[in-house]
Design a protein around this motif. Sequence first.
Motif, PDB file in Angstrom:
ATOM      1  N   THR A   1       0.804  -1.028   0.148  1.00 38.15           N
ATOM      2  CA  THR A   1      -0.029  -0.046  -0.203  1.00 38.15           C
ATOM      3  C   THR A   1       0.859   1.275  -0.209  1.00 38.15           C
ATOM      4  O   THR A   1       1.951   1.317   0.048  1.00 38.15           O
ATOM      5  CB  THR A   1      -0.858  -0.015   1.458  1.00 38.15           C
ATOM      6  OG1 THR A   1      -0.038   0.398   2.379  1.00 38.15           O
ATOM      7  CG2 THR A   1      -1.559  -1.222   1.572  1.00 38.15           C
ATOM      8  N   ASN A   2       0.405   2.442   0.156  1.00 37.92           N
ATOM      9  CA  ASN A   2       0.752   3.603   0.287  1.00 37.92           C
ATOM     10  C   ASN A   2       1.637   3.702   1.422  1.00 37.92           C
ATOM     11  O   ASN A   2       0.708   4.405   2.658  1.00 37.92           O
ATOM     12  CB  ASN A   2      -0.189   4.775   0.068  1.00 37.92           C
ATOM     13  CG  ASN A   2       0.401   6.113  -0.050  1.00 37.92           C
ATOM     14  OD1 ASN A   2       1.531   6.446   0.342  1.00 37.92           O
ATOM     15  ND2 ASN A   2      -0.525   7.088   0.043  1.00 37.92           N
TER      16      ASN A   2
ATOM     17  N   SER B   1       7.487  -8.215   0.282  1.00 42.15           N
ATOM     18  CA  SER B   1       8.004  -7.979  -1.117  1.00 42.15           C
ATOM     19  C   SER B   1       7.256  -8.705  -2.159  1.00 42.15           C
ATOM     20  O   SER B   1       6.802  -9.692  -2.088  1.00 42.15           O
ATOM     21  CB  SER B   1       9.553  -8.657  -0.792  1.00 42.15           C
ATOM     22  OG  SER B   1      10.305  -8.548  -2.153  1.00 42.15           O
ATOM     23  N   PRO B   2       7.041  -7.881  -3.301  1.00 42.57           N
ATOM     24  CA  PRO B   2       7.333  -6.448  -3.442  1.00 42.57           C
ATOM     25  C   PRO B   2       6.497  -5.557  -2.571  1.00 42.57           C
ATOM     26  O   PRO B   2       5.206  -5.846  -2.167  1.00 42.57           O
ATOM     27  CB  PRO B   2       6.956  -6.506  -4.916  1.00 42.57           C
ATOM     28  CG  PRO B   2       6.084  -7.251  -5.304  1.00 42.57           C
ATOM     29  CD  PRO B   2       6.137  -8.460  -4.499  1.00 42.57           C
ATOM     30  N   PHE B   3       6.792  -4.182  -2.610  1.00 39.67           N
ATOM     31  CA  PHE B   3       6.009  -3.233  -2.022  1.00 39.67           C
ATOM     32  C   PHE B   3       5.913  -2.020  -3.103  1.00 39.67           C
ATOM     33  O   PHE B   3       6.728  -2.119  -3.649  1.00 39.67           O
ATOM     34  CB  PHE B   3       6.454  -2.969  -0.630  1.00 39.67           C
ATOM     35  CG  PHE B   3       7.565  -2.361  -0.586  1.00 39.67           C
ATOM     36  CD1 PHE B   3       7.780  -1.004  -0.715  1.00 39.67           C
ATOM     37  CD2 PHE B   3       8.763  -3.246  -0.247  1.00 39.67           C
ATOM     38  CE1 PHE B   3       9.189  -0.534  -0.301  1.00 39.67           C
ATOM     39  CE2 PHE B   3       9.851  -2.641  -0.040  1.00 39.67           C
ATOM     40  CZ  PHE B   3      10.106  -1.448  -0.216  1.00 39.67           C
ATOM     41  N   SER B   4       4.966  -1.156  -2.715  1.00 37.68           N
ATOM     42  CA  SER B   4       4.795  -0.107  -3.832  1.00 37.68           C
ATOM     43  C   SER B   4       4.848   1.312  -2.986  1.00 37.68           C
ATOM     44  O   SER B   4       4.556   1.514  -1.785  1.00 37.68           O
ATOM     45  CB  SER B   4       3.311  -0.021  -4.260  1.00 37.68           C
ATOM     46  OG  SER B   4       3.154  -1.211  -4.972  1.00 37.68           O
TER      47      SER B   4
ATOM     48  N   VAL C   1       9.013  -2.004  -5.112  1.00 40.01           N
ATOM     49  CA  VAL C   1      10.212  -2.294  -4.922  1.00 40.01           C
ATOM     50  C   VAL C   1      10.154  -3.747  -4.447  1.00 40.01           C
ATOM     51  O   VAL C   1       9.216  -4.207  -3.491  1.00 40.01           O
ATOM     52  CB  VAL C   1      10.772  -1.473  -3.854  1.00 40.01           C
ATOM     53  CG1 VAL C   1      12.017  -1.909  -3.119  1.00 40.01           C
ATOM     54  CG2 VAL C   1      10.607   0.127  -4.429  1.00 40.01           C
ATOM     55  N   ASP C   2      11.355  -4.502  -4.758  1.00 38.32           N
ATOM     56  CA  ASP C   2      11.486  -5.945  -4.109  1.00 38.32           C
ATOM     57  C   ASP C   2      12.796  -5.941  -3.424  1.00 38.32           C
ATOM     58  O   ASP C   2      13.624  -4.942  -3.582  1.00 38.32           O
ATOM     59  CB  ASP C   2      11.071  -7.118  -5.018  1.00 38.32           C
ATOM     60  CG  ASP C   2      11.702  -7.126  -6.155  1.00 38.32           C
ATOM     61  OD1 ASP C   2      12.964  -6.539  -6.263  1.00 38.32           O
ATOM     62  OD2 ASP C   2      11.545  -7.545  -7.609  1.00 38.32           O
ATOM     63  N   ALA C   3      13.357  -7.372  -3.199  1.00 34.07           N
ATOM     64  CA  ALA C   3      14.628  -7.488  -2.496  1.00 34.07           C
ATOM     65  C   ALA C   3      15.860  -7.012  -3.628  1.00 34.07           C
ATOM     66  O   ALA C   3      16.814  -6.755  -3.220  1.00 34.07           O
ATOM     67  CB  ALA C   3      14.881  -8.502  -1.814  1.00 34.07           C
ATOM     68  N   ASP C   4      15.490  -7.399  -4.894  1.00 35.40           N
ATOM     69  CA  ASP C   4      16.542  -7.323  -5.779  1.00 35.40           C
ATOM     70  C   ASP C   4      16.486  -5.808  -6.730  1.00 35.40           C
ATOM     71  O   ASP C   4      17.004  -5.710  -7.705  1.00 35.40           O
ATOM     72  CB  ASP C   4      16.567  -8.280  -6.795  1.00 35.40           C
ATOM     73  CG  ASP C   4      16.540  -9.567  -6.049  1.00 35.40           C
ATOM     74  OD1 ASP C   4      17.410  -9.736  -5.347  1.00 35.40           O
ATOM     75  OD2 ASP C   4      15.904 -10.759  -6.349  1.00 35.40           O
ATOM     76  N   THR C   5      15.587  -4.961  -6.205  1.00 34.86           N
ATOM     77  CA  THR C   5      15.465  -3.853  -7.152  1.00 34.86           C
ATOM     78  C   THR C   5      16.822  -2.907  -6.884  1.00 34.86           C
ATOM     79  O   THR C   5      17.339  -2.700  -5.816  1.00 34.86           O
ATOM     80  CB  THR C   5      14.632  -2.583  -6.297  1.00 34.86           C
ATOM     81  OG1 THR C   5      13.266  -3.373  -6.685  1.00 34.86           O
ATOM     82  CG2 THR C   5      14.263  -1.646  -7.248  1.00 34.86           C
ATOM     83  N   SER C   6      17.516  -2.741  -7.996  1.00 34.95           N
ATOM     84  CA  SER C   6      18.832  -2.259  -8.017  1.00 34.95           C
ATOM     85  C   SER C   6      18.976  -0.530  -8.362  1.00 34.95           C
ATOM     86  O   SER C   6      17.817   0.102  -8.573  1.00 34.95           O
ATOM     87  CB  SER C   6      19.577  -2.840  -9.100  1.00 34.95           C
ATOM     88  OG  SER C   6      19.188  -2.616 -10.221  1.00 34.95           O
TER      89      SER C   6
END
Length: 282
Positions: free
Chosen positions: A68-69, A183-186, A209-214
């Motif tokens: 969520t937000n 994960s993921p979250f927005s 965004v997740d754990a691998d977002t670079s």
Amino acid sequence: MTKGIKKPQTRSGISRRAYELIKEDKTFKVETCSWRSLDVGDCSLDMESNRNLSASRKKHVMAFLLDTNIQRLLGFNPLSTELVDYITLLATTASLKQPVSPEVKSYSDAVYFNYYKLGLSLQFVPKDGYKPRSVLKQSDLENEKLVLDSIYLYNSPAKNPNTSPKGPSTRSAENIFLSYPISPFSLILNPSAKDKDGKLLTRPSTLEVDADTSGKDFVKTLLEPDRKGGGTVPSSGSIGIWCDWSMDGIMVEFDGATGPQAWERGKDAVWKVITIFAPLSQ
């Protein structure tokens, strides 16, 4: 990290895909039918009539609720329903026993609630002239005079979760936080953000965004940061690179990108800490 005026956010606390899941899943009783007006407070987990529902399914539903937000939590005090519900749902998703109590670090100008096993730290600032003393327990605080100013999300496994750091958000403390369990979250992006020429930025409305977002993933969506730094090697140790999108209220520190070629490697470095704060007004 005070960037702008803090006030409670009133935007919907549930994403569209969360709403669709809730409609399909009888686990939740939904009193409000409109997705845009639906919030976490409108849903209650019907545990009594769903005793046979698998634990993984319950975690799955709650994970969607928390997609969520997150920024909507800024401006509330520690005892607000919004924050209490958020921590409860987050702890349930992480399979932690209830209730979950934070380790409190109090200072005259800020109070930190550290949830090490949730990969979460909440920074509150005092208002109305309140100056908290150091070494206070949560029960000793004047909670109604504290306002949530910044949210820290962590993305690194704890080396020793039973060890308590001596500071609110130091480099050593970061190693003690488990990863944020959703994960993921927005993250909601500021639709009014403008470039240096005053033109509205053309971007998606959210960042997933997740754990691998670079680093390159953040820049692709958020575009060039308003500020950036790190990557140097001071005498006291290496400083990882960081980027700050002040207009969105998002700062990101990246893992493993230090030294002379830090920025060359930074595009592939994943996030280590995300700080969420009120967007800077233009």
